[in-house]
Write a protein that holds these residues in place. Sequence first.
Motif, short mmCIF file in Angstrom:
data_model
loop_
_atom_site.label_atom_id
_atom_site.label_comp_id
_atom_site.label_asym_id
_atom_site.label_seq_id
_atom_site.Cartn_x
_atom_site.Cartn_y
_atom_site.Cartn_z
N ARG A 117 -51.35 -31.88 -2.04
CA ARG A 117 -52.05 -33.16 -2.00
C ARG A 117 -53.56 -33.05 -1.85
N THR B 62 -51.24 -39.51 -2.77
CA THR B 62 -52.56 -39.69 -2.18
C THR B 62 -53.30 -40.83 -2.86
N ILE B 63 -53.91 -41.68 -2.06
CA ILE B 63 -54.67 -42.83 -2.57
C ILE B 63 -56.13 -42.66 -2.15
N GLY C 67 -51.16 -38.32 0.86
CA GLY C 67 -49.78 -38.54 0.45
C GLY C 67 -48.80 -37.82 1.36
N CYS D 228 -49.81 -46.18 -0.62
CA CYS D 228 -49.33 -44.86 -0.24
C CYS D 228 -47.87 -44.91 0.17
N GLU E 264 -53.06 -48.20 2.20
CA GLU E 264 -51.94 -47.76 3.03
C GLU E 264 -50.61 -48.25 2.45
N ILE F 105 -54.58 -43.16 -7.66
CA ILE F 105 -53.35 -42.56 -7.14
C ILE F 105 -53.30 -41.15 -7.71
#
Length: 253
Positions: free
Chosen positions: A127, A103-104, A122, A97, A94, A217
Motif C-alpha cells: 500500500r 489507499t485513498i 488501505g 477506504c 474514510e 484510489i
Amino acid sequence: MNDNRQSVRSVERALQLLKCFSFDRKRMSLAELSVASGLPKPTVFRLLVPLEQYHFIKRDEKSQTYSLGIELFQLGQIVQSDLELRRIALPVMEELCEKTGETININILQGKERVCIEKIEGKHGLRQFVEVGKSMTLFRGASGKVLLAFLPQEHQLEIIKDAEEYLGTDVAGLRNRLEQIKSDGFAVSYDERVLGAAAVSVPIVNHAGKLVGGLTISGATVRMTADKAKEYVQLAVDAAKRISKMLGYKDRM
C-alpha cells in the motif's frame, strides 16, 4: 560576503520584516519597523521597496505607514483552501477506504508538480505508493495526469512545454491522453509510477468550478482488475462530487 550569501541574508531580513506585523501592530512607520526588526532605517527602506513592488507590503501615502499587502492575503487563501479541502474530504475518504479496502489520497497542484496533502492507508499489505507532503511528477500516474488534464489549457500547455525535453517524443501522446481523461472525467493508470501499482483518480472542484485537487484510489494491479477499476471509478466520481458540493460547487460535474 559572496553574492549568494548576501541574497540569502536579504531574503531572511525581508521575512524578518514581514513577521514584525501582528494583530496588535497592523500598521507601522519606517522608524517603528526599524525598532521592531532591529535593522537600520536605510536597510529597512531598501527591503521595503521590492516588498511593496510585489504587493507583499502596502504603503499609506497619507500616514506614511506600512501594512501587509494583498499578495499575502492571496497566498493565505491558498493555504486556507488546502486546509478546508483536507477537513471536508477526510470523512468521505474514510468511507471510500471502508468500501474499497484500498489507499485513498488527495493531491493538489504545487508549482509544476503534485503533492499529496492527505491519505488514508488501505487494509492490504502492499500500500505504500505515495507519501504525504512529497512532490511528484504530473506526467506519470493517474493522480498527476488528472490534475494536468483539468487545468486551464494555457496553464497545461505551459507545464508541458517546460517538460518537452524530459518527455521527448511522448508529448503528442500525452496531449491525446489528457484530452481523453478530460472527456472521460477520470484517469486510470497501471504500473506507470510504481511497478505493481494501479490507480483511479478524479478531479475535485470548488464553488467556482475551478480545479482544486484530485481524489485517488490506489492499490495493487493484481487486485484492480478492469471490472474493479470500473467500480472504483464510479465510487471515486461520487465521492469527488460530494466533496466538491461541500466546497460550494452547485452545477452538474
